[in-house]
Design a protein around this motif. Structure first.
Motif, mmCIF file in Angstrom:
data_model
loop_
_atom_site.group_PDB
_atom_site.id
_atom_site.type_symbol
_atom_site.label_atom_id
_atom_site.label_comp_id
_atom_site.label_asym_id
_atom_site.label_seq_id
_atom_site.Cartn_x
_atom_site.Cartn_y
_atom_site.Cartn_z
ATOM 1 N N GLY A 270 0.802 -1.210 0.000
ATOM 2 C CA GLY A 270 0.000 0.000 0.000
ATOM 3 C C GLY A 270 0.838 1.264 0.000
ATOM 4 O O GLY A 270 2.044 1.244 0.246
ATOM 5 N N THR A 271 0.158 2.344 -0.290
ATOM 6 C CA THR A 271 0.754 3.668 -0.319
ATOM 7 C C THR A 271 0.465 4.364 1.003
ATOM 8 O O THR A 271 -0.617 4.237 1.556
ATOM 9 C CB THR A 271 0.142 4.487 -1.475
ATOM 10 O OG1 THR A 271 0.363 3.773 -2.699
ATOM 11 C CG2 THR A 271 0.761 5.859 -1.573
ATOM 12 N N HIS A 272 1.441 5.090 1.524
ATOM 13 C CA HIS A 272 1.216 5.908 2.710
ATOM 14 C C HIS A 272 1.663 7.338 2.405
ATOM 15 O O HIS A 272 2.540 7.561 1.585
ATOM 16 C CB HIS A 272 1.963 5.349 3.932
ATOM 17 C CG HIS A 272 3.453 5.393 3.787
ATOM 18 N ND1 HIS A 272 4.160 4.392 3.144
ATOM 19 C CD2 HIS A 272 4.369 6.304 4.183
ATOM 20 C CE1 HIS A 272 5.444 4.696 3.172
ATOM 21 N NE2 HIS A 272 5.596 5.851 3.787
ATOM 22 N N TYR A 273 1.026 8.286 3.071
ATOM 23 C CA TYR A 273 1.341 9.697 2.856
ATOM 24 C C TYR A 273 1.041 10.474 4.136
ATOM 25 O O TYR A 273 -0.062 10.379 4.675
ATOM 26 C CB TYR A 273 0.507 10.268 1.706
ATOM 27 C CG TYR A 273 0.727 11.745 1.484
ATOM 28 C CD1 TYR A 273 1.888 12.194 0.878
ATOM 29 C CD2 TYR A 273 -0.204 12.675 1.903
ATOM 30 C CE1 TYR A 273 2.101 13.561 0.672
ATOM 31 C CE2 TYR A 273 0.004 14.026 1.709
ATOM 32 C CZ TYR A 273 1.159 14.463 1.093
ATOM 33 O OH TYR A 273 1.370 15.797 0.914
ATOM 34 N N VAL A 274 2.026 11.193 4.618
ATOM 35 C CA VAL A 274 1.866 12.016 5.819
ATOM 36 C C VAL A 274 2.407 13.402 5.511
ATOM 37 O O VAL A 274 3.504 13.542 4.980
ATOM 38 C CB VAL A 274 2.636 11.407 7.016
ATOM 39 C CG1 VAL A 274 2.550 12.299 8.224
ATOM 40 C CG2 VAL A 274 2.108 10.033 7.333
ATOM 41 N N GLU B 198 13.004 -2.861 16.941
ATOM 42 C CA GLU B 198 13.105 -1.402 16.798
ATOM 43 C C GLU B 198 12.374 -0.919 15.542
ATOM 44 O O GLU B 198 12.347 -1.600 14.525
ATOM 45 C CB GLU B 198 14.570 -0.970 16.713
ATOM 46 C CG GLU B 198 15.395 -1.339 17.934
ATOM 47 C CD GLU B 198 14.979 -0.580 19.180
ATOM 48 O OE1 GLU B 198 14.649 0.615 19.062
ATOM 49 O OE2 GLU B 198 14.974 -1.191 20.261
ATOM 50 N N PHE B 199 11.826 0.303 15.645
ATOM 51 C CA PHE B 199 11.235 0.962 14.487
ATOM 52 C C PHE B 199 12.326 1.701 13.723
ATOM 53 O O PHE B 199 13.267 2.226 14.313
ATOM 54 C CB PHE B 199 10.185 1.993 14.932
ATOM 55 C CG PHE B 199 8.854 1.389 15.281
ATOM 56 C CD1 PHE B 199 7.878 1.212 14.314
ATOM 57 C CD2 PHE B 199 8.571 1.014 16.582
ATOM 58 C CE1 PHE B 199 6.648 0.676 14.624
ATOM 59 C CE2 PHE B 199 7.338 0.473 16.915
ATOM 60 C CZ PHE B 199 6.378 0.302 15.938
ATOM 61 N N THR B 200 12.177 1.767 12.401
ATOM 62 C CA THR B 200 13.056 2.539 11.527
ATOM 63 C C THR B 200 12.248 3.672 10.919
ATOM 64 O O THR B 200 11.129 3.449 10.448
ATOM 65 C CB THR B 200 13.593 1.638 10.387
ATOM 66 O OG1 THR B 200 14.285 0.531 10.962
ATOM 67 C CG2 THR B 200 14.519 2.401 9.469
ATOM 68 N N THR B 201 12.777 4.882 10.945
ATOM 69 C CA THR B 201 12.096 6.018 10.333
ATOM 70 C C THR B 201 12.164 5.881 8.819
ATOM 71 O O THR B 201 13.217 5.576 8.259
ATOM 72 C CB THR B 201 12.737 7.345 10.777
ATOM 73 O OG1 THR B 201 12.654 7.428 12.205
ATOM 74 C CG2 THR B 201 12.037 8.540 10.166
ATOM 75 N N ILE B 202 11.020 6.103 8.167
ATOM 76 C CA ILE B 202 10.947 5.999 6.705
ATOM 77 C C ILE B 202 10.400 7.313 6.155
ATOM 78 O O ILE B 202 9.844 8.125 6.909
ATOM 79 C CB ILE B 202 10.075 4.797 6.265
ATOM 80 C CG1 ILE B 202 8.643 4.931 6.784
ATOM 81 C CG2 ILE B 202 10.707 3.490 6.725
ATOM 82 C CD1 ILE B 202 7.703 3.843 6.282
ATOM 83 N N PRO B 203 10.540 7.571 4.852
ATOM 84 C CA PRO B 203 10.017 8.810 4.266
ATOM 85 C C PRO B 203 8.510 8.963 4.492
ATOM 86 O O PRO B 203 7.787 7.971 4.633
ATOM 87 C CB PRO B 203 10.334 8.669 2.780
ATOM 88 C CG PRO B 203 11.485 7.727 2.725
ATOM 89 C CD PRO B 203 11.262 6.763 3.860
ATOM 90 N N GLY B 204 8.034 10.200 4.494
ATOM 91 C CA GLY B 204 6.631 10.513 4.766
ATOM 92 C C GLY B 204 5.658 10.056 3.701
ATOM 93 O O GLY B 204 4.462 10.013 3.938
ATOM 94 N N LYS B 205 6.153 9.731 2.540
ATOM 95 C CA LYS B 205 5.269 9.186 1.511
ATOM 96 C C LYS B 205 6.005 8.105 0.747
ATOM 97 O O LYS B 205 7.215 8.175 0.566
ATOM 98 C CB LYS B 205 4.747 10.272 0.577
ATOM 99 C CG LYS B 205 5.766 11.169 -0.023
ATOM 100 C CD LYS B 205 5.095 12.286 -0.807
ATOM 101 C CE LYS B 205 6.062 13.431 -0.990
ATOM 102 N NZ LYS B 205 5.439 14.576 -1.606
ATOM 103 N N GLY B 206 5.245 7.093 0.355
ATOM 104 C CA GLY B 206 5.875 5.998 -0.365
ATOM 105 C C GLY B 206 4.937 4.820 -0.544
ATOM 106 O O GLY B 206 3.764 4.871 -0.189
ATOM 107 N N TYR B 207 5.490 3.770 -1.091
ATOM 108 C CA TYR B 207 4.759 2.529 -1.355
ATOM 109 C C TYR B 207 5.559 1.400 -0.735
ATOM 110 O O TYR B 207 6.768 1.296 -0.944
ATOM 111 C CB TYR B 207 4.620 2.326 -2.865
ATOM 112 C CG TYR B 207 3.869 1.079 -3.240
ATOM 113 C CD1 TYR B 207 2.482 1.093 -3.327
ATOM 114 C CD2 TYR B 207 4.541 -0.107 -3.495
ATOM 115 C CE1 TYR B 207 1.782 -0.052 -3.671
ATOM 116 C CE2 TYR B 207 3.851 -1.252 -3.842
ATOM 117 C CZ TYR B 207 2.475 -1.220 -3.930
ATOM 118 O OH TYR B 207 1.781 -2.351 -4.266
#
Length: 80
Positions: A16-20, A52-61
């Motif tokens: 899926g696609t996410h966008y923040v 652990e969580f990894t920070t990812i870009p604010g928008k992507g697939y």
């Protein structure tokens, strides 16, 4: 105060696609009366089996597998 929403995939796999919005620090809410700027929004990903969580870009697939968790934290207001 920020809001955090964690979503864990229960199916075998998914995508899926996410966008923040408001992920860039230079656009964070400004503080008033000498207060500090607010925090920008953050998207984090924890793959199944990792701790652990990894920070990812604010928008992507992304392609997910069972147990992956994506975490959205909204931007927060500036200090006072």
């Amino acid at each position: 105060m920020a809001l955090r929403r964690d979503i864990t995939l229960l199916a075998d796999k998914g995508d899926g696609t996410h966008y923040v919005e408001q992920t860039r620090a230079e656009f964070a809410a400004r503080g008033r009366g000498g207060g500090l700027a607010g925090a920008p929004a953050v998207v984090r990903l924890r793959r199944a089996g990792e701790t652990e969580f990894t920070t990812i870009p604010g928008k992507g697939y992304l392609r997910y597998r069972r147990g992956d968790t994506i975490s959205f934290t909204s931007s927060a207001g500036g200090g006072y």
